[in-house]
Every structure is written in C-alpha cells, then in structure tokens.
Write an enzyme that holds these catalytic residues in place. Sequence first.
Site, PDB file in Angstrom:
ATOM      1  N   PRO A  80       0.809  -1.226   0.000  1.00  0.00           N
ATOM      2  CA  PRO A  80       0.000   0.000   0.000  1.00  0.00           C
ATOM      3  C   PRO A  80       0.846   1.281   0.000  1.00  0.00           C
ATOM      4  CG  PRO A  80      -0.549  -1.464   1.849  1.00  0.00           C
ATOM      5  CD  PRO A  80       0.756  -1.903   1.309  1.00  0.00           C
ATOM      6  N   GLU A  81       2.176   1.125  -0.009  1.00  0.00           N
ATOM      7  CA  GLU A  81       3.033   2.319   0.029  1.00  0.00           C
ATOM      8  C   GLU A  81       3.810   2.455  -1.284  1.00  0.00           C
ATOM      9  OE1 GLU A  81       4.678   3.255   4.011  1.00  0.00           O
ATOM     10  OE2 GLU A  81       3.792   1.352   4.635  1.00  0.00           O
TER      11      GLU A  81
END
Length: 342
Positions: A146-147
């Site tokens: 998610p980064e």
Amino acid sequence: MKKVLVLSAVLASALFAANTDEALLKAAKDAGLRALPATQAEVDALLKEIGVTPNQFTVEKAELGKKLYLEPRLSKSGIISCNTCHNLGLGGTDGVEAAVGHRWTANPHHLNSPTTLNSVLNSTQFWDGRAATLIEQAKGPIQAEPEMATPAELAVARISSLDAYVAEFKRIYKDGVTFDNIADAIASFERTLLTPSKFDEFMGGKLDALSKEEKAGLKTFIDKGCAACHTGVNLGGSMQAFEVAGKYQFANVGDFKGDANGMVKTPTLRNVTKTAPYFHNGAIWTLEEAVKTMGSVQLGIKISDKEAKSIINFLGALDGKIPAISYPEFPASSKKTPKPEL
C-alpha cells in the site's frame, strides 16, 4: 535613597527571575527532557545510550541517501518517493489523515505518516515499534504494497540500471548496490534531519532563549504530567501505554490497537505545530484538541482552555531550524531500467 531602593528592587526581581528559570531548567532535566545532539558523534553516543545500534555515518552516505529519499523510481509506479509521505517541506509529514501510496491506496489501518525530522533519535520506529533502527524502517515502506510497493529485488534492479548510482555506491560500499545499502544510505541522510530550536538553547543553559509565555507553558507541560510520555531528547519516540485513563474518542477510525501489549510509539513533539493532523490515525486537526484529548485519555484530567493555550505556547518553542535541502538532479533512466508499473 529612592534610586537605591528602585535599583535594589530591580536587582532582586532579576535575581528572582534567574532563580526561577534555573529551577525550571532543573525541573525539565529532572523530567528527562534534553537538548538535541549537535554532532553526528553525539548522535551515536545518544543512540547507544537509549539502546539503539547506530549505523556508521559518513557525509558521502548522507548525500547518496538524500537522492534516494527523493528518488521516485524506488517505487513500483516510479512516481512515489520517501518524500511523498514524509515531505520535508511539510514538517516531514504529508498533511493528510492516513498515508496514501501505490495506486492511490490509503493505509489499510488508517495510519498517519510520522515525521522523519529528528526520527533518528526515536528509541523505536513505526507506530507499533516493530523496527529498532532507521535502516529497518526504511526497508518497510519501499516494499509495502500500500506504500511504494517495490520488492527488494526490483529496488536493486532499478538503482543498478543507473550507472551514476552504481559508481557512487561502489565508492561508498564494498559490495555496491544492495537493498541493505540502499536502506543504510537513506538512514544516513535521515540522521542529518535534526532541527535545533530555542528550546535546545534553553536546555543548554541559555535561560533567556524562551519567552515568559513559553517558560510558563513548559512549566504547565511538566506540572500536568505531559513529560511522563513525551520525554527524552525527542519529547516522544518511545513505546508507551495508550488510553491509560480514558477512551480515545476516535479509536474506531482504523483498526490499529498498538503492539501485542497495546503499546504505541509516542510521537515526537518537535515541530508539532507543522505536523497536523495528530494521533496515530490523524483524527484530530488542532493542537488545542490534541492537548485536551491527551489530558483526558492519558492523564485522567481536564485541561482548561487557558492551560491548553499555555502548553501550546511551549510547543511552539519546539519548532526548529529545518536543514536546507537542495533538490538533486537524478541520473536518466537507461534501457536496462525496469519500467514503471502503475
């Protein structure tokens, strides 16, 4: 005779003020507060003191790390860098409630991005304290889906495809471009992100560095018990129990509950006026509300408007001088550079 009496009164007042300031300085030190280290050797000594193993710092590593901190090709998409969520122009944060990463993905636990300013002096990294050093921390966001969503192998392939980086790594590291060395360089740069403030001057013995209002705020901060958790050189940065005295009203924003023991990394209060929103889930947007919430949730007390204002006056004195960072010119991608994946 009248002039003598006036002079005596002035001297007595000055002596009383000096004694009061010295007593405040002693109280701050007794509460565990301390000034920032002034050199990298002092950083090493402080880290060892708090049980953190420092990496070996060099200026060359830090310069390389600065480029990598700002390098978007370390992300799978080629458009996200460390600076995206830890923007050095925004107090080392991103100014949103929950970090947003690859494919516009919000942090699945609704976690707010902590500042990277002075982060080297935390005794632990991440909200749940799962990393002990900045090197460990730097590896996490690069690989997290998610980064930046970049597997270690892809990160190495991207950097290894750029001859200028390869040459620089070879000059600094015997084994050249590795994922460990990428993280070490970024951590070395982050070691330079120290922000000395007038609070540090006061802690160093310059008793007139703080204003009357800031000194009163520091006294309130100590008297109310804030320094029980927000202590040490970073006025935070260590694992502490959360919801000690009451329930956090926004606890249901995200599913983060701390580490296995319910402990949460206490955020640093340095430059806190620049790092809204606050708390692990970014649910509070003003310092006044944050201070009052801490009073009820952590200390079991009601902090009045006047007391909150006083504490905020002190917090403003923690705003430090952020190092000037010149934006680098990155080497051009080559035929060997793995393409961005959106």
